[in-house]
Design an enzyme around this catalytic site. Structure first.
Site, PDB file in Angstrom:
ATOM      1  N   SER A  52       4.136  -1.616   4.181  1.00 62.08           N
ATOM      2  CA  SER A  52       4.331  -3.008   4.589  1.00 62.08           C
ATOM      3  C   SER A  52       4.530  -3.892   3.364  1.00 62.08           C
ATOM      4  CB  SER A  52       3.114  -3.512   5.370  1.00 62.08           C
ATOM      5  OG  SER A  52       2.813  -2.633   6.417  1.00 62.08           O
ATOM      6  N   GLN A 111       0.825  -1.200   0.000  1.00 61.04           N
ATOM      7  CA  GLN A 111       0.000   0.000   0.000  1.00 61.04           C
ATOM      8  C   GLN A 111       0.866   1.259   0.000  1.00 61.04           C
ATOM      9  OE1 GLN A 111      -2.217   1.260   3.568  1.00 61.04           O
ATOM     10  NE2 GLN A 111      -4.067   0.992   2.366  1.00 61.04           N
ATOM     11  N   GLY A 112       0.817   2.011  -1.080  1.00 62.90           N
ATOM     12  CA  GLY A 112       1.597   3.254  -1.175  1.00 62.90           C
ATOM     13  C   GLY A 112       0.728   4.458  -0.910  1.00 62.90           C
ATOM     14  N   SER A 120       0.766   6.395   2.648  1.00 62.03           N
ATOM     15  CA  SER A 120       1.406   7.363   3.542  1.00 62.03           C
ATOM     16  C   SER A 120       2.698   7.918   2.948  1.00 62.03           C
ATOM     17  CB  SER A 120       1.724   6.705   4.882  1.00 62.03           C
ATOM     18  OG  SER A 120       0.542   6.335   5.529  1.00 62.03           O
ATOM     19  N   GLU A 166     -11.027  -1.340   5.544  1.00 62.41           N
ATOM     20  CA  GLU A 166     -10.017  -1.508   6.574  1.00 62.41           C
ATOM     21  C   GLU A 166     -10.624  -1.322   7.964  1.00 62.41           C
ATOM     22  OE1 GLU A 166      -6.770   1.232   6.277  1.00 62.41           O
ATOM     23  OE2 GLU A 166      -5.459  -0.101   7.386  1.00 62.41           O
TER      24      GLU A 166
END
Lengths: 384, 337
Positions: A163, A128-129, A131, A246
């Protein structure tokens, strides 16, 4: 108010239990938490087993390759897999719970056909890009730029807290495509192949000593326009689809896990004599009440989601707020039970205690969750 | 599984709310407080002699003049007529034939408006004590170190020998303390003995009342934060106030899930959990509500203190937090968690 399960749901539970009892003893030993390539192989292997048994993408819609299970069936699935000690979703987390549902909901037919089956079959890992160093809780402040060059977007900037970046095949990437627009507008959602030239991944060491996340540096990375999900500059709305998943059902398995750990902590206290300490015993009793209540809140939220067509509601923020603190209190209590042993990094609970510190920060800090509850649920005036 | 309220349950909850708000709205609440306050002022000097009568007292002996009474007998009969006390009695016995979840919803609404009186004891006596179901007879019980409404009750269940009055912190809950037995304060000490069915239900209905009170103080705080202006804008726009309110709602919602679930399962550990969460939601909710109201919240005119004092009073019913915590801890090592 009905907490009983239908005969069909009970049958689903029984079938799943039987299957788990058969396959779990056959699993290879769990890899070291620091060995990412081994973890990737292990997690994909488990996903493949789920796929072959018909449990992959259980809660995904049927036309996305899922099983179209109801939220209640998904709840049962998460409860039973956790109780049986089945592997955690692990490296497949982003693909199965973030990027996958987003593509299923917002992607074109071609995009769904390209990206969804490999996630379900355990062939590709997503990261996941979202932040950035200056855009964590204030996600809409992100600055990673993308501009059009023919059939490509050219992307430059950096991401952080990513992550599984080291072992991911794809990245669900948020980029700014219109710097002049107000900050929630002008953002676009892209699927970026992690082997594209110009990507540098630098693992970040966490306070637990492991490399859970990485920094990702993007230097004029070319991403085909065809990899854009949703319209250009509509990425914020697309992202909200992802985040609502989420905050909805993503923590169900973890509540079950916490209840199991709490029982183990109590058993340990009985063994080492700490159970005779009434203050500590009552603290564990209170935690038991809290996790029982959180389980009931989960059932409540699932019932609400089921009636709303499976879309998780804002109640997820209330849940996340309470859960993340309860999880930290659980491991603090475990440390109290262990005494000086709690300083041994070789103890599982010591590592878990350190990891739990991220829960009030990740996926929206507790402070952001309180803002959401205050403004979106209670309708208080917008703050600054 | 569909944990949500059924349409019938939603309708019942709304009906009970309408009844209570119509019959015991804010003005009635404040009038009752004034009555109790006036009586306390008149009685206070003589109270130390404490001449409560012993257990099993029945009838109207020892009553003071109607003018001095706080409990509204007319309201009690109206509650009886509306089926509040007979809610769970089978229809064949003249009751409403509802279940535990419906009763919990009704007690939640009672807690919301701070309905005074020994509601739970009278509800539990319906079908056992003549006149209780109809609201003709007021019943209280001794289930711990304190007895509520002893002097105004017609029937007392349990042993209240040696009961002495205290000056109650909540103006609308007269209290007597019971003498300690075998060296231990009643309700304290060992918890190995299982609760009686009535003890369990008292704990569950208390949790329901706490839930109603917690929801009400949360709403009150939010309403005040939306309208009260300081520094040129509503205080609810300040994050410090927003976060107090968000914490209140989070406690209410977790308590609600626990209380409703316990009403469905009637499981003793679920009830212990519900009680712990609801006690916390009510007490901390009232305190945070007071904080949001600022100086106004510290005055007698504000209702916040009535919620806080009642919430404190309820935490002592049927074994306090300690007992629930021990029961919940027992469950962990019994392996059923």
């Amino acid at each position: 108010m009905d907490l009983t399960y239908t005969p069909e749901e009970e049958e689903f539970r029984a079938r799943l239990r039987t299957w788990l009892a058969g396959v779990l003893p056959e699993l290879p030993p769990k890899p070291s938490p620091r060995d990412w390539p081994a973890r990737r192989a292990y997690d994909l292997g488990w996903q493949r087993m789920l796929y072959d048994a018909g449990y992959a993408g259980l809660h995904w819609p049927v036309d996305a390759g899922g099983r179209g299970a109801t939220p209640t069936q998904h709840l049962i699935y998460l409860e039973e897999t956790e109780k049986a000690g089945a592997p955690y979703v692990g490296a497949n987390f982003v693909g199965l719970l973030h990027a996958g549902p987003t593509i299923a909901s917002e992607g074109s037919a071609g995009q769904r056909a390209r990206w969804l089956p490999p996630v379900l079959r355990g062939e590709e890992v997503w990261c996941q890009g979202f932040s950035e160093p200056d855009a964590g809780s204030d996600l809409a402040a992100l600055r990673t730029r993308a501009w059009r060059d023919g059939d490509d977007y050219v992307v430059s900037g950096s991401k952080i807290w990513t992550s599984h970046a080291e072992v991911a095949d794809w990245c669900e990437l948020l980029v700014r495509t219109d710097p002049a627009a107000r900050k929630h507008r002008g953002i676009t959602w892209l699927a970026m192949p992690m082997d594209a030239p110009g990507i540098t991944v630098r693992p970040l060491r966490t306070l637990a000593g492991s490399t859970e996340f990485a920094e990702v540096f993007l230097d004029e990375v070319r991403v085909p326009v065809a990899n854009r999900v949703g319209a250009e500059n509509d990425g914020w709305r697309v992202t909200m689809v992802t985040l609502s998943y989420e905050r909805g059902t993503a923590f169900v398995g973890e509540v079950v896990a916490c209840r199991r750990v709490l029982s183990e902590v109590a058993r340990e206290a009985r063994k080492n004599g700490r159970w005779d300490d009434a203050v500590l015993r009552r603290r564990l009793g209170r935690l038991n009440a809290e996790f029982r209540a959180l389980w009931r809140l989960t059932q409540w939220n699932v019932s609400e989601a089921q009636s709303a067509g499976g879309v998780p509601g804002a109640g997820g923020s209330v849940f996340k707020l309470r859960y993340s603190h309860a999880r930290q209190e659980l491991y603090d209590a475990a440390a109290e039970v262990l005494g000086p042993e709690s300083l041994d990094l070789g103890r599982e609970w010591t590592l878990d205690r350190l990891s739990s510190l991220s829960y009030t920060i990740a996926a929206g800090t507790s402070q952001i969750q309180r803002n959401i509850v205050a403004e979106r649920i209670l309708g208080l005036p917008r703050g600054r | 599984m569909d944990f949500r309220l059924t349409d019938d349950q939603r309708a019942l909850k709304q009906g009970v709310r309408d009844l209570f708000e119509g019959r015991f709205g804010r003005e009635a609440l404040r009038a009752a407080v004034d009555r109790a306050d006036g009586r306390r002022g008149a009685d206070a000097p003589e109270r130390a002699d404490g001449k409560a009568t012993a257990g099993g007292r029945e009838g109207a002996d020892g009553r003071r003049g109607e003018g001095a009474r706080v409990l509204d007998r007319e309201l009690w009969r109206e509650l009886g007529a509306a089926g509040f006390f007979a809610l769970r009695l089978p229809e064949a016995e003249g009751g409403v034939g509802q279940g535990l979840p419906e009763a919990v919803l009704a007690f939640e609404e009672a807690g919301r408006v701070l309905l005074p009186g020994p509601l739970i004891a009278t509800h539990l006596a319906a079908g056992f004590v003549a006149g209780a179901a109809a609201g003709e007879v007021v019943v209280t019980s001794a289930d711990g170190p304190l007895v509520e409404w002893l002097e105004e009750a017609d029937v007392v269940r349990g042993d209240v020998t040696g009961a002495e009055p205290l000056v109650p912190v909540d103006p609308l809950t007269p209290l007597h303390r019971l003498p300690a037995t075998d060296g231990r304060p009643p309700g304290g000490g060992a918890f190995r003995a299982a609760r009686t069915p009535d003890g369990l239900l008292t704990s569950l209905f208390t949790a329901a009342e706490q839930l109603g009170s917690a929801a009400r103080t949360c709403e009150s705080a939010v309403q005040h934060a939306r309208t009260r202006e300081q520094f040129g804008r509503p205080i609810g726009a300040f994050q410090a106030v927003q976060h107090l309110c968000a914490g209140m709602l989070a406690r209410v919602e977790v308590a609600r899930a626990a209380v409703y679930a316990a009403s469905v399962t009637a499981d003793p550990v679920d009830i212990a959990a519900a009680r712990l969460l609801a006690d916390e939601a009510a007490v901390r909710g009232a305190r945070d509500c007071l904080q949001v109201h600022g100086g106004i919240g510290f005055t007698w005119e504000s209702d916040v203190h009535l919620h806080l004092k009642r919430a404190w009073t309820r935490t002592h019913r049927a074994g306090g937090a300690t007992r629930s915590e021990e029961e919940s801890a027992d469950d962990l090592v019994a392996g059923t968690a």
